[in-house]
Design an enzyme around this catalytic site. Structure first.
Site, short mmCIF file in Angstrom:
data_model
loop_
_atom_site.label_atom_id
_atom_site.label_comp_id
_atom_site.label_asym_id
_atom_site.label_seq_id
_atom_site.Cartn_x
_atom_site.Cartn_y
_atom_site.Cartn_z
N GLY A 1 0.71 -1.19 -0.03
CA GLY A 1 -0.26 0.23 0.34
C GLY A 1 0.82 1.34 0.10
O GLY A 1 1.92 1.70 0.60
N GLY B 1 0.66 5.84 1.28
CA GLY B 1 0.05 6.87 1.77
C GLY B 1 0.82 7.69 1.52
O GLY B 1 1.51 8.65 0.20
N ALA B 2 0.21 8.97 2.27
CA ALA B 2 0.71 10.43 1.99
C ALA B 2 2.32 10.41 2.07
O ALA B 2 2.87 11.06 1.27
CB ALA B 2 0.31 11.72 2.87
N GLY C 1 4.54 7.77 2.39
CA GLY C 1 5.20 6.76 2.02
C GLY C 1 4.90 5.64 1.77
O GLY C 1 3.52 5.60 1.77
N VAL D 1 4.40 0.89 1.80
CA VAL D 1 4.14 0.09 2.81
C VAL D 1 4.70 -1.00 1.37
O VAL D 1 3.86 -1.64 0.83
CB VAL D 1 3.77 -0.47 3.41
CG1 VAL D 1 2.99 -1.75 4.44
CG2 VAL D 1 2.60 1.17 4.67
N ASP E 1 -7.22 6.26 15.46
CA ASP E 1 -7.58 6.04 13.89
C ASP E 1 -7.95 4.45 13.96
O ASP E 1 -7.90 3.67 12.51
CB ASP E 1 -6.69 6.57 13.81
CG ASP E 1 -6.74 6.84 11.18
OD1 ASP E 1 -7.41 6.56 11.31
OD2 ASP E 1 -6.30 6.30 10.55
#
Length: 204
Positions: free
Chosen positions: A9, A11-12, A14, A16, A133
Site C-alpha cells: 500500500g 500513503g501520503a 511513503g 509499505v 484512528d
C-alpha cells in the site's frame, strides 16, 4: 538486510512493502517514509508512531503490532528515507471480512476477535494512549486468527485536561464528540470499536 517482495500500500508520506529479512529468512513489513533533506524533518505522524511503539516495546502485548527496527538512509542529495520495520501480518481486518464466505463470520469468531481487540484497547488506555484512528484497515489478523492493532500515526498520550484536535478518525468511525468538536479522550476509541463490531456482523 531487507529485500522487498511486494507492495502492500501507499500513503501520503511513503509506501509499505512486504519484504524478506535476508539474515533470518522471515517476512517483515517495511514502511518507507520519504524525508526531504533540509526541510521540516520527519512527518509528525511518523515521529509519534515510532515514539509510542518504542514506549510499548518492552511490554510486548500480543495484540499490538511489533516495531522491530528503524533504519535511515540517503536516497539523493535532496531526500532521505526512514524505514520502519514491523512484524509482517498476512491481512487486515477489512480483507479478512471480505474473504469470509457467506453468510459471514461465525459468532464465536467475532467473539474471539472482539475479546482480543478489547484487550489491546484496555492495554493502550492503561498506558494513557488514545489511538484515534481505529478502522478495519488499521487492525491486522494473522492466519492463526490473532488480532493486532496497528498504525499509530494519529495516536496520542493524553492527560486529564488535554485538548485533542477534532481532525482524526476516518469519518464513518468518528464518535459524536469528535463530530461535534467537543472535548474527548479514550472513549472515542470505544465508539470506533463498536462500529467495527457491527461491521463484523453486517460485513459493511
Amino acid at each position: 538486510q531487507y529485500e522487498p517482495v511486494a507492495e502492500l500500500g501507499a500513503g501520503a508520506h511513503g509506501t509499505v512493502f512486504k519484504a524478506r529479512d535476508r539474515l533470518s529468512g522471515r517476512f517483515v513489513a517495511l514502511k518507507n517514509v520519504r524525508v526531504p533533506t533540509g526541510g521540516a524533518g520527519l512527518p509528525p505522524s511518523t515521529v509519534r508512531e515510532v515514539a509510542l511503539l518504542r514506549r510499548l516495546e518492552h511490554l510486548e502485548h500480543p495484540n499490538i503490532v511489533r516495531l522491530m527496527d528503524v533504519c535511515a538512509s540517503a536516497r539523493s542529495p535532496h531526500e532521505a528515507k526512514v524505514t520502519l520495520v514491523f512484524e509482517h501480518v498476512e491481512q487486515d481486518l477489512k480483507t479478512f471480512l471480505e474473504r469470509a464466505p457467506a453468510p459471514g463470520l461465525p459468532p464465536d469468531t467475532i467473539k474471539d476477535l472482539m475479546r482480543q481487540f478489547l484487550r489491546a484497547l484496555d492495554f493502550l488506555h492503561a498506558q494513557r494512549i488514545v489511538h484515534r484512528d481505529l478502522k478495519p484497515q488499521n487492525v491486522l489478523v494473522t492466519s492463526a486468527g490473532q488480532l493486532k492493532v496497528a498504525d499509530f500515526g494519529l495516536a496520542r498520550i493524553y492527560g486529564c485536561h488535554m485538548a485533542l484536535t477534532p481532525v482524526v478518525v476516518t469519518l464513518w468511525y468518528r464518535a459524536p464528540e469528535v463530530l461535534l468538536r467537543a472535548a474527548y479522550a479514550s472513549p472515542v476509541d470505544m465508539w470506533s470499536v463498536g462500529c467495527i463490531f457491527a461491521e463484523m456482523f453486517r460485513r459493511k
